[in-house]
Motif scaffolding. Structure first.
Motif, PDB file in Angstrom:
ATOM      1  N   PRO A 292      37.295  40.543  34.130  1.00  0.00           N
ATOM      2  CA  PRO A 292      38.295  41.798  33.860  1.00  0.00           C
ATOM      3  C   PRO A 292      37.556  43.155  34.577  1.00  0.00           C
ATOM      4  CG  PRO A 292      37.597  40.728  31.675  1.00  0.00           C
ATOM      5  CD  PRO A 292      37.135  39.850  32.992  1.00  0.00           C
ATOM      6  N   TRP A 293      36.463  43.261  35.012  1.00  0.00           N
ATOM      7  CA  TRP A 293      35.774  44.565  35.555  1.00  0.00           C
ATOM      8  C   TRP A 293      36.203  44.523  37.210  1.00  0.00           C
ATOM      9  CZ3 TRP A 293      32.910  40.938  33.159  1.00  0.00           C
ATOM     10  CH2 TRP A 293      32.348  39.904  33.873  1.00  0.00           C
ATOM     11  N   ARG A 294      36.873  43.524  37.773  1.00  0.00           N
ATOM     12  CA  ARG A 294      37.388  43.539  38.912  1.00  0.00           C
ATOM     13  C   ARG A 294      39.024  43.888  38.872  1.00  0.00           C
ATOM     14  NH1 ARG A 294      34.616  40.261  42.859  1.00  0.00           N
ATOM     15  NH2 ARG A 294      32.549  40.921  42.662  1.00  0.00           N
TER      16      ARG A 294
ATOM     17  N   THR B 170      36.323  42.251  26.144  1.00  0.00           N
ATOM     18  CA  THR B 170      35.673  42.492  27.534  1.00  0.00           C
ATOM     19  C   THR B 170      36.774  43.418  28.280  1.00  0.00           C
ATOM     20  OG1 THR B 170      34.435  40.781  27.511  1.00  0.00           O
ATOM     21  CG2 THR B 170      34.802  41.695  29.889  1.00  0.00           C
ATOM     22  N   CYS B 171      37.961  43.039  28.004  1.00  0.00           N
ATOM     23  CA  CYS B 171      39.041  43.947  28.670  1.00  0.00           C
ATOM     24  C   CYS B 171      39.142  45.423  28.198  1.00  0.00           C
ATOM     25  CB  CYS B 171      40.513  43.268  28.469  1.00  0.00           C
ATOM     26  SG  CYS B 171      40.726  41.802  29.326  1.00  0.00           S
ATOM     27  N   LYS B 172      38.968  45.417  26.922  1.00  0.00           N
ATOM     28  CA  LYS B 172      39.102  46.779  26.245  1.00  0.00           C
ATOM     29  C   LYS B 172      37.935  47.463  26.668  1.00  0.00           C
ATOM     30  CE  LYS B 172      41.842  45.560  22.375  1.00  0.00           C
ATOM     31  NZ  LYS B 172      41.788  45.503  20.898  1.00  0.00           N
ATOM     32  N   LEU B 173      36.472  46.856  26.715  1.00  0.00           N
ATOM     33  CA  LEU B 173      35.451  47.560  27.198  1.00  0.00           C
ATOM     34  C   LEU B 173      35.611  47.958  28.776  1.00  0.00           C
ATOM     35  CD1 LEU B 173      32.557  45.469  25.926  1.00  0.00           C
ATOM     36  CD2 LEU B 173      33.195  47.807  25.194  1.00  0.00           C
ATOM     37  N   ASN B 174      36.508  47.442  29.474  1.00  0.00           N
ATOM     38  CA  ASN B 174      36.846  47.725  31.128  1.00  0.00           C
ATOM     39  C   ASN B 174      37.869  48.540  31.092  1.00  0.00           C
ATOM     40  OD1 ASN B 174      34.540  46.684  32.998  1.00  0.00           O
ATOM     41  ND2 ASN B 174      34.906  45.141  31.145  1.00  0.00           N
ATOM     42  N   ASP B 175      38.365  49.254  29.933  1.00  0.00           N
ATOM     43  CA  ASP B 175      39.678  49.888  30.052  1.00  0.00           C
ATOM     44  C   ASP B 175      40.981  49.080  30.691  1.00  0.00           C
ATOM     45  OD1 ASP B 175      41.400  52.103  29.238  1.00  0.00           O
ATOM     46  OD2 ASP B 175      40.893  53.043  31.195  1.00  0.00           O
TER      47      ASP B 175
ATOM     48  N   TRP C 125      44.619  42.873  41.608  1.00  0.00           N
ATOM     49  CA  TRP C 125      43.382  42.675  41.737  1.00  0.00           C
ATOM     50  C   TRP C 125      42.752  43.531  42.551  1.00  0.00           C
ATOM     51  CZ3 TRP C 125      41.250  39.913  38.188  1.00  0.00           C
ATOM     52  CH2 TRP C 125      41.825  39.164  37.264  1.00  0.00           C
ATOM     53  N   GLY C 126      41.229  43.748  42.576  1.00  0.00           N
ATOM     54  CA  GLY C 126      40.505  44.728  43.719  1.00  0.00           C
ATOM     55  C   GLY C 126      40.294  43.819  44.683  1.00  0.00           C
ATOM     56  N   SER C 127      40.193  44.509  45.753  1.00  0.00           N
ATOM     57  CA  SER C 127      39.734  43.733  47.154  1.00  0.00           C
ATOM     58  C   SER C 127      38.395  43.437  47.128  1.00  0.00           C
ATOM     59  CB  SER C 127      40.175  44.714  48.213  1.00  0.00           C
ATOM     60  OG  SER C 127      39.622  45.996  48.145  1.00  0.00           O
TER      61      SER C 127
ATOM     62  N   TYR D 119      45.982  41.349  31.998  1.00  0.00           N
ATOM     63  CA  TYR D 119      44.954  40.656  32.633  1.00  0.00           C
ATOM     64  C   TYR D 119      44.958  39.194  32.422  1.00  0.00           C
ATOM     65  CZ  TYR D 119      40.425  38.527  33.270  1.00  0.00           C
ATOM     66  OH  TYR D 119      39.407  37.586  33.262  1.00  0.00           O
ATOM     67  N   ILE D 120      45.284  38.959  31.243  1.00  0.00           N
ATOM     68  CA  ILE D 120      45.362  37.351  31.002  1.00  0.00           C
ATOM     69  C   ILE D 120      46.601  36.708  31.801  1.00  0.00           C
ATOM     70  CG2 ILE D 120      45.926  35.489  29.118  1.00  0.00           C
ATOM     71  CD1 ILE D 120      44.201  37.399  27.209  1.00  0.00           C
ATOM     72  N   ALA D 121      47.764  37.433  31.593  1.00  0.00           N
ATOM     73  CA  ALA D 121      48.884  37.113  32.487  1.00  0.00           C
ATOM     74  C   ALA D 121      48.668  36.795  33.849  1.00  0.00           C
ATOM     75  CB  ALA D 121      50.264  37.762  32.232  1.00  0.00           C
ATOM     76  N   GLU D 122      47.982  37.677  34.446  1.00  0.00           N
ATOM     77  CA  GLU D 122      47.706  37.699  36.092  1.00  0.00           C
ATOM     78  C   GLU D 122      46.650  36.910  36.396  1.00  0.00           C
ATOM     79  OE1 GLU D 122      47.782  41.183  38.578  1.00  0.00           O
ATOM     80  OE2 GLU D 122      49.265  42.234  37.121  1.00  0.00           O
ATOM     81  N   THR D 123      45.665  36.568  35.433  1.00  0.00           N
ATOM     82  CA  THR D 123      44.502  35.702  35.634  1.00  0.00           C
ATOM     83  C   THR D 123      45.238  34.353  35.642  1.00  0.00           C
ATOM     84  OG1 THR D 123      42.994  37.166  34.713  1.00  0.00           O
ATOM     85  CG2 THR D 123      42.555  34.906  34.905  1.00  0.00           C
TER      86      THR D 123
END
Length: 56
Positions: free
Chosen positions: A41-43, A8-13, A53-55, A19-23
């Motif tokens: 991931p898409w956020r 999913t991360c790869k699909l969302n570039d 992270w997106g707002s 991503y995993i570390a920050e999540t």
């Protein structure tokens, strides 16, 4: 499940490691379960800023 997250991360570039570390950091810091959608991931922004992270 991990393979699905990475795909999913790869699909969302999105860098899967970042991503995993920050999540995990967000969850440990007390991110509310009711706002789990914010951790998808898409956020996750593709920038190199420290806070990615997106707002929302």
């Amino acid at each position: 499940m991990l393979a699905s997250i990475v795909a999913t991360c790869k699909l969302n570039d999105v860098n899967p490691v970042a991503y995993i570390a920050e999540t995990l950091e967000a969850i440990i810091a007390g991110h509310p379960q009711s706002k789990i959608e914010d951790l998808m991931p898409w956020r996750f922004r593709k920038t190199s800023s420290p806070h990615q992270w997106g707002s929302g």
